[in-house]
Design a protein around this motif. Sequence first.
Motif, short mmCIF file in Angstrom:
data_model
loop_
_atom_site.label_atom_id
_atom_site.label_comp_id
_atom_site.label_asym_id
_atom_site.label_seq_id
_atom_site.Cartn_x
_atom_site.Cartn_y
_atom_site.Cartn_z
N ARG A 95 -5.42 -34.81 -29.16
CA ARG A 95 -5.98 -35.96 -29.87
C ARG A 95 -5.54 -35.92 -31.32
N ALA A 96 -4.93 -37.00 -31.78
CA ALA A 96 -4.60 -37.16 -33.19
C ALA A 96 -5.78 -37.89 -33.82
N THR A 97 -6.49 -37.23 -34.71
CA THR A 97 -7.73 -37.78 -35.25
C THR A 97 -7.59 -38.35 -36.65
N ALA A 98 -6.48 -38.05 -37.34
CA ALA A 98 -6.21 -38.61 -38.67
C ALA A 98 -4.72 -38.45 -38.94
N PRO A 99 -4.15 -39.33 -39.76
CA PRO A 99 -2.72 -39.23 -40.04
C PRO A 99 -2.40 -38.03 -40.94
N VAL A 100 -1.20 -37.50 -40.76
CA VAL A 100 -0.66 -36.47 -41.65
C VAL A 100 0.42 -37.14 -42.48
N LEU A 101 0.24 -37.12 -43.80
CA LEU A 101 1.15 -37.77 -44.73
C LEU A 101 2.11 -36.77 -45.35
N ILE A 102 3.24 -37.24 -45.81
CA ILE A 102 4.14 -36.39 -46.59
C ILE A 102 3.34 -35.87 -47.78
N GLY A 103 3.41 -34.59 -48.00
CA GLY A 103 2.66 -33.94 -49.09
C GLY A 103 1.37 -33.28 -48.62
N ASP A 104 0.91 -33.60 -47.41
CA ASP A 104 -0.26 -32.91 -46.87
C ASP A 104 0.11 -31.48 -46.50
N THR A 105 -0.82 -30.57 -46.70
CA THR A 105 -0.64 -29.18 -46.26
C THR A 105 -1.58 -28.96 -45.08
N VAL A 106 -1.01 -28.56 -43.95
CA VAL A 106 -1.80 -28.35 -42.74
C VAL A 106 -1.73 -26.90 -42.31
N HIS A 107 -2.78 -26.45 -41.66
CA HIS A 107 -2.80 -25.11 -41.06
C HIS A 107 -3.54 -25.19 -39.73
N PRO A 108 -3.25 -24.26 -38.82
CA PRO A 108 -3.96 -24.23 -37.54
C PRO A 108 -5.16 -23.30 -37.58
N GLU A 109 -6.19 -23.72 -36.87
CA GLU A 109 -7.32 -22.87 -36.56
C GLU A 109 -7.48 -22.93 -35.05
N ALA A 110 -7.79 -21.83 -34.44
CA ALA A 110 -7.95 -21.80 -32.99
C ALA A 110 -9.10 -20.88 -32.61
N GLU A 111 -9.75 -21.23 -31.53
CA GLU A 111 -10.82 -20.40 -30.98
C GLU A 111 -10.48 -20.11 -29.53
N VAL A 112 -10.73 -18.90 -29.09
CA VAL A 112 -10.51 -18.56 -27.69
C VAL A 112 -11.61 -19.26 -26.90
N ALA A 113 -11.21 -20.28 -26.14
CA ALA A 113 -12.16 -21.07 -25.36
C ALA A 113 -12.38 -20.48 -23.98
N ALA A 114 -11.36 -19.77 -23.47
CA ALA A 114 -11.48 -19.12 -22.16
C ALA A 114 -10.53 -17.93 -22.13
N ALA A 115 -10.95 -16.90 -21.44
CA ALA A 115 -10.13 -15.72 -21.21
C ALA A 115 -10.46 -15.26 -19.80
N ARG A 116 -9.48 -15.40 -18.91
CA ARG A 116 -9.76 -15.06 -17.51
C ARG A 116 -8.66 -14.18 -16.93
N SER A 117 -9.08 -13.37 -15.98
CA SER A 117 -8.13 -12.54 -15.25
C SER A 117 -7.32 -13.41 -14.30
N THR A 118 -6.23 -12.87 -13.82
CA THR A 118 -5.45 -13.54 -12.79
C THR A 118 -5.44 -12.67 -11.54
N SER A 119 -4.79 -13.14 -10.50
CA SER A 119 -4.69 -12.35 -9.27
C SER A 119 -3.77 -11.14 -9.45
N LYS A 120 -2.98 -11.16 -10.50
CA LYS A 120 -2.10 -10.02 -10.80
C LYS A 120 -2.79 -9.16 -11.86
N PRO A 121 -2.98 -7.88 -11.60
CA PRO A 121 -3.76 -7.03 -12.51
C PRO A 121 -3.10 -6.76 -13.87
N ASP A 122 -1.82 -7.11 -14.02
CA ASP A 122 -1.14 -6.81 -15.29
C ASP A 122 -1.13 -7.97 -16.27
#
Length: 158
Positions: A95-122
């Motif tokens: 979702r793009a919630t606001a425009p990014v203009l030339i001269g804007d400084t952006v950075h990412p923030e992230a949160e671990v929303a899910a962490a799950r095992s798989t059928s492969k143990p590695d």
Amino acid sequence: MSAVTGQGHVFWEDLAVGDALRGPGVTVTDSHLVQWAGLTGDWVSLHLDENHAREAGFAGRIAHGPLSMSLSLGLLTQTGIFGNVQAWLGLDEVRATAPVLIGDTVHPEAEVAAARSTSKPDRGIWTLAYRTVNQRGETVMTFSSSFMVRRRPEGGER
């Protein structure tokens, strides 16, 4: 020989649901927009024609949405957590919630929303909920992205 910084030190077990990450910022320039247009073929006037962008109601030319998303994905790699990623599985809920203009400084923030095992143990799966944030603290984009990550080898040190 010493290890390459940011490679292979974070395993699937090292992040849990709720963990928060923040990547460095970048100031978006004219060069970003022109290079992205040339790379992708996306020559839409909102990104490259100042008058058109203003007539469309923006304060000036705006960054391509996929460019903003790619900057967040790329900048978060600088945290060093992706050294054991075995595969990028995709993204959702963009979702793009606001425009990014030339001269804007952006950075990412992230949160671990899910962490799950798989059928492969590695290996396991992380799903990260991203926010791209500008210099005013405004969220300009949200999305989630999933990664297959190597698990810590048995007997491996923490």
